[in-house]
Design a protein around this motif. Structure first.
Motif, PDB file in Angstrom:
ATOM      1  N   MET A 158       0.885  -1.295   0.434  1.00 20.43           N
ATOM      2  CA  MET A 158       0.277  -0.222   0.049  1.00 20.43           C
ATOM      3  C   MET A 158       0.181   1.082  -0.353  1.00 20.43           C
ATOM      4  O   MET A 158       1.864   1.843  -0.073  1.00 20.43           O
ATOM      5  CB  MET A 158      -0.760  -0.322   1.133  1.00 20.43           C
ATOM      6  CG  MET A 158      -1.262   1.171   1.813  1.00 20.43           C
ATOM      7  SD  MET A 158      -2.882   0.572   3.217  1.00 20.43           S
ATOM      8  CE  MET A 158      -4.165   2.085   2.159  1.00 20.43           C
ATOM      9  N   PRO A 159       0.543   2.273  -0.632  1.00 19.96           N
ATOM     10  CA  PRO A 159       1.266   3.541  -0.676  1.00 19.96           C
ATOM     11  C   PRO A 159       1.150   4.443   0.496  1.00 19.96           C
ATOM     12  O   PRO A 159       0.492   3.921   0.705  1.00 19.96           O
ATOM     13  CB  PRO A 159       0.832   3.936  -2.623  1.00 19.96           C
ATOM     14  CG  PRO A 159      -0.165   3.683  -2.231  1.00 19.96           C
ATOM     15  CD  PRO A 159      -0.183   2.461  -1.950  1.00 19.96           C
ATOM     16  N   TRP A 160       2.123   5.161   0.855  1.00 29.09           N
ATOM     17  CA  TRP A 160       1.679   6.014   2.072  1.00 29.09           C
ATOM     18  C   TRP A 160       2.337   6.983   1.634  1.00 29.09           C
ATOM     19  O   TRP A 160       2.842   7.749   0.501  1.00 29.09           O
ATOM     20  CB  TRP A 160       3.167   5.219   3.254  1.00 29.09           C
ATOM     21  CG  TRP A 160       4.970   5.595   1.980  1.00 29.09           C
ATOM     22  CD1 TRP A 160       5.807   4.606   1.102  1.00 29.09           C
ATOM     23  CD2 TRP A 160       5.035   6.973   2.561  1.00 29.09           C
ATOM     24  NE1 TRP A 160       6.529   5.456   0.681  1.00 29.09           N
ATOM     25  CE2 TRP A 160       6.281   6.804   1.773  1.00 29.09           C
ATOM     26  CE3 TRP A 160       4.900   8.049   2.742  1.00 29.09           C
ATOM     27  CZ2 TRP A 160       7.602   8.035   1.480  1.00 29.09           C
ATOM     28  CZ3 TRP A 160       5.872   8.528   2.633  1.00 29.09           C
ATOM     29  CH2 TRP A 160       7.722   8.578   1.990  1.00 29.09           C
ATOM     30  N   GLY A 161       1.900   7.947   2.585  1.00 27.15           N
ATOM     31  CA  GLY A 161       2.177   9.521   2.298  1.00 27.15           C
ATOM     32  C   GLY A 161       1.330  10.175   1.930  1.00 27.15           C
ATOM     33  O   GLY A 161      -0.314   9.480   2.207  1.00 27.15           O
ATOM     34  N   LEU A 162       0.909  12.151   1.931  1.00 23.76           N
ATOM     35  CA  LEU A 162      -0.324  12.747   1.464  1.00 23.76           C
ATOM     36  C   LEU A 162      -1.121  12.530   0.242  1.00 23.76           C
ATOM     37  O   LEU A 162       0.684  12.545  -0.684  1.00 23.76           O
ATOM     38  CB  LEU A 162      -0.254  14.076   1.957  1.00 23.76           C
ATOM     39  CG  LEU A 162      -1.301  14.972   2.117  1.00 23.76           C
ATOM     40  CD1 LEU A 162      -2.049  14.699   3.068  1.00 23.76           C
ATOM     41  CD2 LEU A 162      -0.035  16.567   2.313  1.00 23.76           C
ATOM     42  N   ARG A 163      -2.168  12.338  -0.189  1.00 21.94           N
ATOM     43  CA  ARG A 163      -2.500  12.302  -1.473  1.00 21.94           C
ATOM     44  C   ARG A 163      -3.870  13.164  -1.145  1.00 21.94           C
ATOM     45  O   ARG A 163      -4.771  13.117  -0.405  1.00 21.94           O
ATOM     46  CB  ARG A 163      -3.236  11.220  -2.226  1.00 21.94           C
ATOM     47  CG  ARG A 163      -1.991  10.243  -2.272  1.00 21.94           C
ATOM     48  CD  ARG A 163      -2.856   8.865  -3.424  1.00 21.94           C
ATOM     49  NE  ARG A 163      -1.142   8.317  -3.306  1.00 21.94           N
ATOM     50  CZ  ARG A 163      -2.029   6.843  -3.813  1.00 21.94           C
ATOM     51  NH1 ARG A 163      -3.247   7.048  -4.357  1.00 21.94           N
ATOM     52  NH2 ARG A 163      -0.688   6.265  -4.590  1.00 21.94           N
ATOM     53  N   ILE A 164      -3.861  14.170  -2.219  1.00 20.42           N
ATOM     54  CA  ILE A 164      -5.642  14.967  -1.995  1.00 20.42           C
ATOM     55  C   ILE A 164      -6.073  15.594  -2.955  1.00 20.42           C
ATOM     56  O   ILE A 164      -5.354  15.436  -4.239  1.00 20.42           O
ATOM     57  CB  ILE A 164      -4.496  16.680  -1.611  1.00 20.42           C
ATOM     58  CG1 ILE A 164      -4.083  16.902  -0.404  1.00 20.42           C
ATOM     59  CG2 ILE A 164      -6.194  17.578  -1.745  1.00 20.42           C
ATOM     60  CD1 ILE A 164      -3.300  17.909   0.099  1.00 20.42           C
ATOM     61  N   ARG A 165      -7.728  14.981  -2.725  1.00 19.16           N
ATOM     62  CA  ARG A 165      -8.527  14.099  -4.230  1.00 19.16           C
ATOM     63  C   ARG A 165      -9.071  15.438  -3.982  1.00 19.16           C
ATOM     64  O   ARG A 165      -9.650  16.328  -2.640  1.00 19.16           O
ATOM     65  CB  ARG A 165      -8.770  13.296  -4.073  1.00 19.16           C
ATOM     66  CG  ARG A 165      -7.916  11.899  -4.434  1.00 19.16           C
ATOM     67  CD  ARG A 165      -8.392  10.583  -3.970  1.00 19.16           C
ATOM     68  NE  ARG A 165      -7.702   9.775  -4.822  1.00 19.16           N
ATOM     69  CZ  ARG A 165      -6.789   9.230  -4.965  1.00 19.16           C
ATOM     70  NH1 ARG A 165      -7.141   9.482  -6.583  1.00 19.16           N
ATOM     71  NH2 ARG A 165      -5.457   8.414  -4.982  1.00 19.16           N
ATOM     72  N   ASP A 166      -9.219  15.867  -5.666  1.00 17.36           N
ATOM     73  CA  ASP A 166     -11.294  17.103  -5.449  1.00 17.36           C
ATOM     74  C   ASP A 166     -12.060  16.412  -5.275  1.00 17.36           C
ATOM     75  O   ASP A 166     -12.309  15.129  -4.909  1.00 17.36           O
ATOM     76  CB  ASP A 166     -10.603  18.009  -6.812  1.00 17.36           C
ATOM     77  CG  ASP A 166     -10.455  16.967  -8.070  1.00 17.36           C
ATOM     78  OD1 ASP A 166     -11.494  15.761  -8.197  1.00 17.36           O
ATOM     79  OD2 ASP A 166     -10.625  17.560  -8.942  1.00 17.36           O
ATOM     80  N   GLU A 167     -12.743  16.869  -5.294  1.00 13.57           N
ATOM     81  CA  GLU A 167     -14.793  16.188  -4.447  1.00 13.57           C
ATOM     82  C   GLU A 167     -15.203  15.433  -5.593  1.00 13.57           C
ATOM     83  O   GLU A 167     -15.680  14.316  -5.483  1.00 13.57           O
ATOM     84  CB  GLU A 167     -15.544  17.410  -5.027  1.00 13.57           C
ATOM     85  CG  GLU A 167     -15.727  18.246  -6.080  1.00 13.57           C
ATOM     86  CD  GLU A 167     -14.543  19.687  -6.065  1.00 13.57           C
ATOM     87  OE1 GLU A 167     -15.138  20.068  -7.276  1.00 13.57           O
ATOM     88  OE2 GLU A 167     -13.794  19.631  -5.608  1.00 13.57           O
ATOM     89  N   ASP A 168     -14.322  15.127  -6.975  1.00 10.19           N
ATOM     90  CA  ASP A 168     -14.317  13.936  -8.164  1.00 10.19           C
ATOM     91  C   ASP A 168     -13.865  12.680  -7.650  1.00 10.19           C
ATOM     92  O   ASP A 168     -13.663  12.245  -8.534  1.00 10.19           O
ATOM     93  CB  ASP A 168     -14.572  14.499  -9.256  1.00 10.19           C
ATOM     94  CG  ASP A 168     -15.598  15.537  -9.731  1.00 10.19           C
ATOM     95  OD1 ASP A 168     -16.989  15.174  -9.441  1.00 10.19           O
ATOM     96  OD2 ASP A 168     -15.248  16.475 -10.618  1.00 10.19           O
ATOM     97  N   GLY A 169     -12.889  13.418  -7.178  1.00  5.49           N
ATOM     98  CA  GLY A 169     -11.434  11.708  -6.642  1.00  5.49           C
ATOM     99  C   GLY A 169     -10.595  12.214  -7.841  1.00  5.49           C
ATOM    100  O   GLY A 169      -9.207  11.147  -7.472  1.00  5.49           O
ATOM    101  N   ASN A 170     -10.451  12.894  -8.492  1.00  5.73           N
ATOM    102  CA  ASN A 170      -9.413  13.030  -9.103  1.00  5.73           C
ATOM    103  C   ASN A 170      -8.398  13.342  -7.515  1.00  5.73           C
ATOM    104  O   ASN A 170      -8.371  14.442  -7.222  1.00  5.73           O
ATOM    105  CB  ASN A 170      -9.154  14.121 -10.287  1.00  5.73           C
ATOM    106  CG  ASN A 170     -10.323  14.148 -10.922  1.00  5.73           C
ATOM    107  OD1 ASN A 170     -10.503  12.454 -11.700  1.00  5.73           O
ATOM    108  ND2 ASN A 170     -11.141  15.228 -12.000  1.00  5.73           N
ATOM    109  N   LEU A 171      -6.757  12.870  -8.304  1.00  6.89           N
ATOM    110  CA  LEU A 171      -5.873  13.532  -7.380  1.00  6.89           C
ATOM    111  C   LEU A 171      -5.265  14.165  -8.044  1.00  6.89           C
ATOM    112  O   LEU A 171      -4.595  15.110  -9.033  1.00  6.89           O
ATOM    113  CB  LEU A 171      -4.523  12.125  -8.029  1.00  6.89           C
ATOM    114  CG  LEU A 171      -3.155  12.036  -6.737  1.00  6.89           C
ATOM    115  CD1 LEU A 171      -4.162  11.962  -5.738  1.00  6.89           C
ATOM    116  CD2 LEU A 171      -2.776  11.425  -6.744  1.00  6.89           C
TER     117      LEU A 171
END
Length: 109
Positions: A1-14
């Motif tokens: 599983m990847p680690w770290g911070l991921r931020i996505r918009d309201e449509d789920g796009n990275l």
């Protein structure tokens, strides 16, 4: 599983991922005849910035002119070794004798 911070918009796009490379701007530097060694139409010189030790260097160039026509300088060589950025600007290759400064926006990513 990847680690770290991921931020996505309201449509789920990275939008942002911690493992990606992001550019950092260090500053501007104006290359002129006054801060270069001048030989004929060629300016050479260097400056140090420790930011170059923290990532992959990048730069963007803008020219200042004293008159028209406004031609970019074809004879520009920029290189970075360690924390030293070096330049060689031959204003006669284009020719562009009316270039008064070469402004670098620089940083690392």
């Amino acid at each position: 599983m990847p680690w770290g911070l991921r931020i996505r918009d309201e449509d789920g796009n990275l939008q942002i991922e911690e493992g990606a490379r992001y550019g950092r701007v260090s500053g501007f530097f104006d290359i002129t005849a006054e801060n270069s060694t001048v030989s004929g139409t060629t300016w050479t010189g260097s400056f140090n910035d420790a930011i170059f030790l923290t990532g992959t260097p990048w730069w963007a160039i803008r020219y200042d002119y004293s008159s028209i026509p406004r031609r970019p300088v074809a004879g520009v060589t920029i290189s970075v070794s360690g924390q030293t950025l070096s330049w060689s600007i031959d204003r006669n290759i284009s020719p562009a004798p009316n270039v008064t400064a070469v402004r670098l926006l620089y940083g690392v990513y």
